[in-house]
Design a protein around this motif. Structure first.
Motif, PDB file in Angstrom:
ATOM      1  N   PHE A  68       6.879 -23.638   7.005  1.00 34.37           N
ATOM      2  CA  PHE A  68       6.840 -23.562   8.464  1.00 34.37           C
ATOM      3  C   PHE A  68       6.691 -22.106   8.854  1.00 34.37           C
ATOM      4  O   PHE A  68       7.376 -21.231   8.305  1.00 34.37           O
ATOM      5  N   LEU A  69       5.772 -21.821   9.784  1.00 30.61           N
ATOM      6  CA  LEU A  69       5.516 -20.455  10.217  1.00 30.61           C
ATOM      7  C   LEU A  69       6.411 -20.082  11.394  1.00 30.61           C
ATOM      8  O   LEU A  69       6.471 -20.795  12.394  1.00 30.61           O
ATOM      9  N   LEU A  70       7.087 -18.944  11.274  1.00 26.00           N
ATOM     10  CA  LEU A  70       7.824 -18.355  12.385  1.00 26.00           C
ATOM     11  C   LEU A  70       7.174 -17.024  12.706  1.00 26.00           C
ATOM     12  O   LEU A  70       7.242 -16.074  11.923  1.00 26.00           O
ATOM     13  N   GLN A  71       6.510 -16.957  13.857  1.00 28.76           N
ATOM     14  CA  GLN A  71       5.780 -15.762  14.275  1.00 28.76           C
ATOM     15  C   GLN A  71       6.405 -15.262  15.571  1.00 28.76           C
ATOM     16  O   GLN A  71       6.420 -15.963  16.582  1.00 28.76           O
ATOM     17  N   GLY A  72       6.958 -14.037  15.544  1.00 27.74           N
ATOM     18  CA  GLY A  72       7.656 -13.552  16.725  1.00 27.74           C
ATOM     19  C   GLY A  72       7.530 -12.058  16.905  1.00 27.74           C
ATOM     20  O   GLY A  72       7.316 -11.305  15.953  1.00 27.74           O
ATOM     21  N   GLY A  73       7.663 -11.635  18.161  1.00 27.03           N
ATOM     22  CA  GLY A  73       7.623 -10.214  18.472  1.00 27.03           C
ATOM     23  C   GLY A  73       7.257  -9.987  19.918  1.00 27.03           C
ATOM     24  O   GLY A  73       7.216 -10.919  20.721  1.00 27.03           O
ATOM     25  N   ASP A  74       6.979  -8.751  20.245  1.00 24.88           N
ATOM     26  CA  ASP A  74       6.716  -8.369  21.625  1.00 24.88           C
ATOM     27  C   ASP A  74       5.422  -8.957  22.162  1.00 24.88           C
ATOM     28  O   ASP A  74       4.460  -9.162  21.414  1.00 24.88           O
ATOM     29  N   CYS A  75       5.413  -9.175  23.488  1.00 28.70           N
ATOM     30  CA  CYS A  75       4.166  -9.544  24.140  1.00 28.70           C
ATOM     31  C   CYS A  75       3.156  -8.422  23.960  1.00 28.70           C
ATOM     32  O   CYS A  75       1.993  -8.659  23.635  1.00 28.70           O
ATOM     33  N   ALA A  76       3.592  -7.184  24.173  1.00 25.95           N
ATOM     34  CA  ALA A  76       2.751  -6.009  23.945  1.00 25.95           C
ATOM     35  C   ALA A  76       3.649  -4.874  23.472  1.00 25.95           C
ATOM     36  O   ALA A  76       4.552  -4.465  24.186  1.00 25.95           O
ATOM     37  N   GLU A  77       3.404  -4.389  22.275  1.00 28.07           N
ATOM     38  CA  GLU A  77       4.168  -3.249  21.789  1.00 28.07           C
ATOM     39  C   GLU A  77       3.792  -2.003  22.594  1.00 28.07           C
ATOM     40  O   GLU A  77       2.646  -1.827  22.996  1.00 28.07           O
ATOM     41  N   THR A  78       4.754  -1.135  22.807  1.00 27.86           N
ATOM     42  CA  THR A  78       4.490   0.149  23.447  1.00 27.86           C
ATOM     43  C   THR A  78       4.877   1.269  22.497  1.00 27.86           C
ATOM     44  O   THR A  78       5.823   1.131  21.715  1.00 27.86           O
ATOM     45  N   PHE A  79       4.152   2.359  22.563  1.00 22.88           N
ATOM     46  CA  PHE A  79       4.408   3.458  21.632  1.00 22.88           C
ATOM     47  C   PHE A  79       5.824   4.018  21.798  1.00 22.88           C
ATOM     48  O   PHE A  79       6.475   4.371  20.819  1.00 22.88           O
ATOM     49  N   ASP A  80       6.302   4.073  23.035  1.00 28.06           N
ATOM     50  CA  ASP A  80       7.621   4.665  23.287  1.00 28.06           C
ATOM     51  C   ASP A  80       8.762   3.842  22.690  1.00 28.06           C
ATOM     52  O   ASP A  80       9.829   4.385  22.393  1.00 28.06           O
ATOM     53  N   GLU A  81       8.550   2.532  22.541  1.00 26.72           N
ATOM     54  CA  GLU A  81       9.632   1.674  22.047  1.00 26.72           C
ATOM     55  C   GLU A  81       9.622   1.505  20.533  1.00 26.72           C
ATOM     56  O   GLU A  81      10.437   0.762  19.985  1.00 26.72           O
ATOM     57  N   LEU A  82       8.708   2.195  19.834  1.00 22.84           N
ATOM     58  CA  LEU A  82       8.624   2.055  18.387  1.00 22.84           C
ATOM     59  C   LEU A  82       9.638   2.977  17.710  1.00 22.84           C
ATOM     60  O   LEU A  82       9.294   3.941  17.035  1.00 22.84           O
ATOM     61  N   THR A  83      10.908   2.646  17.917  1.00 22.71           N
ATOM     62  CA  THR A  83      11.992   3.372  17.265  1.00 22.71           C
ATOM     63  C   THR A  83      12.510   2.562  16.085  1.00 22.71           C
ATOM     64  O   THR A  83      12.293   1.348  16.002  1.00 22.71           O
ATOM     65  N   ALA A  84      13.193   3.235  15.182  1.00 29.31           N
ATOM     66  CA  ALA A  84      13.742   2.553  14.008  1.00 29.31           C
ATOM     67  C   ALA A  84      14.704   1.444  14.423  1.00 29.31           C
ATOM     68  O   ALA A  84      14.705   0.350  13.839  1.00 29.31           O
TER      69      ALA A  84
END
Length: 450
Positions: A68-84
């Protein structure tokens, strides 16, 4: 020994340039774009062909009900929110959902993030007007800035390079977290630390205790736990911006065949799936597993024609149909689509996107969704497949690992007034961490047939 590509295959990769490509920006400087795409053509790939092949095999299993596939994440990634921290929390949320689904349904879960490339978004209009001022629409950080100013909104091809470097950093962290022991199944309790206490987390802790008991039993029985230390985690995004996807396409030295090495899995959106369009042509020519979004206007003829274009030979795991009908329509519209594809006989992976068909604007002016509608669409998706004897193969969800307040409802009972508390998305509303766990428990019941 490297296998050289067929010259006709190489030439075919640029056929899309003679076709209509919808949802593309108007770059103001053609030479600047050419310089950037030339650089992208020479950088190392972000993913590798063998990884995409591995995913295709697993999706083939999902088409048969063996995963079963679970695919999840942001609607649109933003550069500013790409923190560890943000990347870790998103991975943690998907891992928690996956372990709930795995243990609850006794089924292998394919873990995939809408991560490391989900920077472009289709828009309903090319322009946005505020107080009499008209500027280009925000199309995602890979193209322009969100700030409503002329300097921010002019499409800048240098952002393509920024997207590449941010994707490389994200993938590096993903691999570190999933291969370095963080994803060890014996740490299921630790994945919940740092989150606010509430009903969903209490349910998860009870669930984690059951897993602990099962692991202790297996240990006593002499089981080998090395396989529990790491997980495979795949990257995906909408293959929207062809000026990014084409330069990152590479020829596999093993086979001489092309792979889009910007991600393991690419999907074609509802607005760009025209049979004679540039996107369908381009993605028909790369070997990655490919998805297509199908909304309420999709017909059986559309589905079969897309199969003819994207997977004419019926290779298992090659083509995924991601349906986004809306809770009020899924039970009426999905059956005819599934029946037509079933009658054809070629395999597809059926995946439910319960987010995009259920959006509306709240009384306070926020773009939102109701958690109850999201769950009802998933339930309708399962009901249709159960009635037809076909396989519900996966879930495609917009989520974040943070405690945002963007989707109404859930056990936290987020209401219209609460949306303003932590509404952080720049585009579409996402399930927060708690709502994501709630969804996983409910979907596990559906997978068990409950």
């Amino acid at each position: 020994m490297s296998v050289l590509p067929d010259p006709a295959v190489l030439a075919g990769l640029d056929t899309f340039r003679d076709l209509e490509a919808k949802q593309q920006p108007s770059w103001p400087d053609a030479q600047a774009l050419a310089d950037v795409t030339a650089k992208l053509s020479s950088v190392p790939p972000l993913v590798f062909a063998g990884e995409a092949d591995n995913l295709r095999e697993r999706l083939g299993a999902a088409s048969r009900g063996e995963a079963f596939l679970l695919q999840g994440g942001d609607c649109a990634e933003t550069f500013d929110e790409l923190t560890a921290d943000n990347i870790r929390d998103k991975i943690k949320t998907i891992l928690q959902m996956a372990v709930i689904l795995t243990y609850g349904a006794s089924l292998p879960i394919i873990k995939m993030g809408r991560m490391a490339g989900q920077y472009a978004k289709p828009r309903s209009s090319d322009a946005e007007t505020r107080d009499g001022v008209t500027l280009p629409a925000y199309r995602g950080d890979i193209i322009n800035g969100f700030e409503f100013s002329e300097s921010a909104r002019i499409p800048d091809p240098n952002r393509l390079l920024d997207a590449y470097h941010n994707s490389a950093t994200t993938l590096n962290l993903i691999r570190a977290f999933t291969q370095g022991g963080f994803a060890d199944l014996r740490r299921v309790h630790e994945w919940n630390r740092g989150f606010m206490a509430n009903r969903a987390y209490a349910q998860y802790d009870t669930f984690a205790a059951e897993i602990d008991r099962a692991i202790r039993f297996m240990h006593a029985a002499g089981a080998d736990f090395e396989a529990l230390r790491t997980v495979d985690f795949f990257s995906s995004h909408e293959g929207l911006l062809l000026d990014y996807e084409r330069p990152l396409t590479r020829i596999d030295s093993r086979t001489g065949l092309p792979y889009d090495c910007s991600a393991h899995f690419l999907w074609i959106g509802e607005r760009t799936r025209q049979l004679d369009g540039a996107h369908v042509d381009y993605f028909s020519r790369v070997r990655n597993p490919i998805g297509v979004k199908l909304g309420p206007t999709s017909t059986g003829d559309d589905a079969l024609a897309l199969m003819d274009k994207l997977n004419p030979d019926g290779e298992a795991g090659r083509l995924t149909f991601i349906t986004r009908m809306g809770a009020g329509k899924v039970r009426d519209l999905l059956p005819a689509l599934v029946e037509r594809v079933r009658a054809d006989g070629r395999p597809v992976v059926w995946v439910c996107d319960p987010m995009h068909g259920n959006g509306f604007t709240s009384a306070s002016g926020y773009k939102t969704r109701r958690f109850s509608d999201v769950i009802d669409e998933v339930r309708g998706f399962f009901e249709v497949h159960a009635a037809l004897g076909t396989v519900p193969g996966g879930l495609h969800v917009e989520l974040t690992g943070s405690d945002v307040t963007e989707v109404l409802g859930g056990s936290e009972e987020i209401d219209d007034l609460a949306l303003a508390r932590r509404y952080e998305t720049l585009v579409d509303p996402r399930l927060n961490h708690q709502q994501s766990l709630e969804m996983a428990f409910l979907v596990a019941e559906m997978l068990r047939g409950g």
